[in-house]
Design a protein around this motif. Structure first.
Motif: not given
Length: 250
Positions: A32-35, A74-77, A87, A89, A249
């Motif tokens: 996970d990169y968005s949580y 964090a927010v990523g894709s 991401y 963070i 997440s």
């Protein structure tokens, strides 16, 4: 302010616990990169017996332990297929503690020095997934550290220049490590960190400053569902910090 934020953390933990439900599932979507994450902290504030001298009095500080709280988001894709991710963070931690202090000179005796400590980090990261169960990552960010002293309790006139002292520092925080998933709902991780404000040291007889420090963190995370997980980790440093976390997440 500290206690208000602590109550907000407790509320967030309760909300996330309710959303987990009772379902257990194997993680299908990998790392996970968005949580968003709430953390409980237990710290060991290691002073290395730094000293402060003022008004004919010298204070030698001793170590202390304390509990606190933290937040992380964090927010990523993924990019370039499913092997590379980027991401943003942000994280924040805070705790209060009472350092023991032995004072000699014009004012002599033993007292307690209350201190409020906090860290704020804003950064960006990238990850390379070697395979669906192993990833390498690197993060770089801006770190702001604050330690606010409130004098010395238990001794008349025993502030020795600490009353209202705000020890602040900022710099580039760097982290590099690995994440692995030995089974679908378990993740293990470790990383090395360059903390520009890693420890408090003497800058002179009557002043303190931060020095950089390499730190090492090891931990694990258990995923109850594809969205809710709990983690535990320990960062070796000054202060050394144990973290228990609850993550959602998305």
């Amino acid at each position: 302010m500290f206690h208000t934020k602590k109550h907000l953390m407790v509320g967030l933990v309760a909300i996330l616990a309710v959303t987990s439900g009772s379902a257990l599932a194997q993680a299908e979507h990998g790392f996970d990169y968005s949580y968003v994450e709430a953390q409980f902290l237990h710290t060991n504030f290691d002073t290395d017996e730094f000293t402060v001298t003022g008004a004919g009095t010298t204070g030698v500080f001793t170590d202390a332990t304390s509990n606190g709280f933290g937040f992380e988001a964090a927010v990523g894709s993924h990019m370039i297929g499913e092997t590379f991710a980027v991401y943003g963070i942000a994280d924040y931690m805070a705790f209060e503690t009472d350092l023991g202090v032995a004072m000699t000179g014009v004012v002599s005796g033993n007292g307690m020095a209350p201190v409020e400590f906090s860290e704020l980090r804003l950064g960006a990261g990238m990850a390379y997934e070697v395979d669906p169960r192993a990833a390498l990552f690197f993060e770089a960010g801006y770190l702001r550290t604050e330690a606010e002293f409130s004098g010395v309790n238990g001794l008349p006139g025993g502030t020795i220049g600490l009353q209202g002292l705000d020890l602040s520092g900022s710099g580039l925080d760097l982290r590099a490590g690995v994440r692995v998933m030995p089974v679908g709902n378990v993740e293990l991780f470790g990383y090395v960190r360059h903390n520009p404000n890693g420890e408090v040291v003497n800058a002179g007889p009557a002043s303190l400053e931060y020095d950089s420090e390499l730190r090492y963190t090891f931990g694990g995370r258990y995923r109850f569902t594809d969205y809710v997980s709990a983690g535990a980790e320990y960062e070796f440093g000054e202060p050394g910090t144990a973290r228990l976390s609850l993550r959602y997440s998305f």
